[in-house]
Design an enzyme around this catalytic site. Structure first.
Site, mmCIF file in Angstrom:
data_model
loop_
_atom_site.group_PDB
_atom_site.id
_atom_site.type_symbol
_atom_site.label_atom_id
_atom_site.label_comp_id
_atom_site.label_asym_id
_atom_site.label_seq_id
_atom_site.Cartn_x
_atom_site.Cartn_y
_atom_site.Cartn_z
ATOM 1 N N ASN A 149 -3.943 -97.316 27.893
ATOM 2 C CA ASN A 149 -2.734 -97.893 27.308
ATOM 3 C C ASN A 149 -2.936 -98.359 25.871
ATOM 4 O O ASN A 149 -1.983 -98.426 25.098
ATOM 5 C CB ASN A 149 -2.236 -99.065 28.157
ATOM 6 N N GLN A 177 0.669 -94.694 32.089
ATOM 7 C CA GLN A 177 0.907 -94.174 30.743
ATOM 8 C C GLN A 177 1.018 -92.646 30.714
ATOM 9 O O GLN A 177 1.459 -92.082 29.715
ATOM 10 C CB GLN A 177 -0.196 -94.639 29.786
ATOM 11 N N SER A 197 5.244 -96.363 36.693
ATOM 12 C CA SER A 197 6.064 -97.511 36.289
ATOM 13 C C SER A 197 7.425 -97.066 35.777
ATOM 14 O O SER A 197 7.566 -95.965 35.251
ATOM 15 C CB SER A 197 5.340 -98.299 35.191
ATOM 16 N N CYS A 319 0.144 -107.243 28.219
ATOM 17 C CA CYS A 319 -0.003 -108.039 29.443
ATOM 18 C C CYS A 319 -1.092 -109.089 29.308
ATOM 19 O O CYS A 319 -1.928 -109.260 30.196
ATOM 20 C CB CYS A 319 -0.279 -107.116 30.619
#
Length: 379
Positions: A149, A177, A197, A319
């Site tokens: 990421n 990703q 996601s 995050c």
């Protein structure tokens, strides 16, 4: 008139696709519970199953292999914590470049965590991984990412599959990703489980999915009331799932249609022209992200200056409570701390344009010019 801010942080979250917004709003107008047997419930169940098919198609999975979750982090935790329990794992293997969601889930199993290093180009050290797998006494749960990421480095998943797949060990791939950008073929590939996601592909935050092979159907984290064929309890968020499905159906064309890799090449060419000292991190990378540094230009200062210019970028993962800190990924690649402190990540997506790229290059040029002016005054 103030120019709208330019968003260049798609690896953190991609803007909502129009198709996803439409699916979200239309599903919010529906009443009921997808588990109810009456007409209102059946209407919502149909919405969920349509979305399941759309996500499955993008992932190269069978519909029944898609388990909707509240996020990719939940899917990752279900795979690692739940998988370690179901498969009787004796240790968890991760790489030094994993997202915090993978690393923290590995810790949460309470099992020994074996960390495989990264090479200087950002790829996972497969020789070390092979040694760990060969020397293992019990069942390992190997949990690795497909695309990093922070750097966009594409891991040699085919070789990882060939190394771990034929063994007795369990293989989980974090494909967050990669989803929507690379071709996934989950049903025919080696991983036992894979996480994807919603908000990375233009759906709202709050929805993800765990892809599971049939032998991993008992891998659970939230037992609940039997939703998702007993694999994830809790009433499904139908509107978010509908938007996820719509985004999955739309993103492949949007991503290729904007010719994102060409935009990244344009951006990097512009940056290289600004400074002979510029360093771009990573070897084989996904074509939507660049992670670079100019020695002496600290990322915290640069990010603030760019933000004032209406340019939103990051220094790595979003995050980490919004904090700018040293990158564990760059450290694992052997990047010197003083250079890592200068690293910026620019990630593009479905609505990025050449004007966005040129505006960023111009903005970063102004930062370099001010830096050089200060250095000249100090000399």
């Amino acid at each position: 008139m103030t120019r709208p801010a330019i968003y260049l942080d798609h690896n953190a979250a991609s803007p909502l696709l129009p198709e996803a917004r439409e699916a979200l709003v239309s599903t919010l107008a529906l009443t009921g519970n997808p588990s109810s047997v009456h007409s209102h419930g059946r209407a919502l169940r149909n919405v969920l199953e349509t979305a399941r098919g759309q996500v499955a198609a993008l992932a190269g999975a069978e519909r029944k292999q898609v388990v909707f979750t509240g996020s990719a982090t939940e899917a990752i935790t279900q795979a690692i914590v739940g998988g370690a329990r179901v498969f009787g794992s004796t240790a968890v293997v991760i790489s030094a470049g994993e997202h915090a969601a993978v690393a923290k889930a590995a810790e949460a199993t309470g099992l020994p965590v074996i960390t495989v290093g990264l090479l200087a180009d950002g790829s996972i050290d497969l020789d070390q991984l092979a040694e760990v797998v060969a020397q293992a006494d019990g069942n390992l749960l190997v949990a690795l990412h497909w695309v990093n990421n922070e750097t966009g480095v594409v891991q040699p998943v085919g070789r990882i599959n060939a190394l771990v797949g034929p063994t007795r060990h369990t293989l989980f791939i974090d494909a967050v990703q990669a989803f929507g950008k690379l071709e996934l073929d989950f049903a025919a590939s080696a991983p036992d489980m894979m996480a994807v996601s919603g908000h990375k592909i233009g759906a709202p935050a709050g929805v993800g999915a765990l892809l599971v092979k049939s032998h991993a159907d008992l891998v659970r984290l939230i037992p609940g009331g039997g939703q998702e064929q007993g694999r994830r309890g809790g009433t499904e968020a139908a509107a978010l799932i509908a938007a996820f499905g719509a985004a999955a159906a739309a993103i492949a064309g949007r991503y290729s249609g904007t010719d994102v890799p060409a935009l990244i090449a344009r951006l990097e060419a512009g940056l290289v022209a600004l400074s002979p000292d510029l360093v771009i991190f990573g070897g084989e990378r996904l074509g939507n992200v660049t992670n670079f540094a100019v020695p002496g230009v600290k990322n915290a200062t640069a990010m603030m200056a760019l933000d004032l210019l209406g340019l939103s970028v990051s220094s790595g993962s979003a995050c980490s409570s919004g904090k700018v800190g040293p990158s564990h990924v760059l450290a694992a690649m052997g990047v010197a701390p003083e250079l890592a402190e200068c690293a910026l990540r620019v990630s593009l997506g479905w609505n990025s344009t050449a004007d966005d790229v040129d505006a960023f290059v111009a903005g970063y040029q102004s930062i370099l010019e001010r830096q050089r002016a200060r250095q000249g005054q100090a000399a």
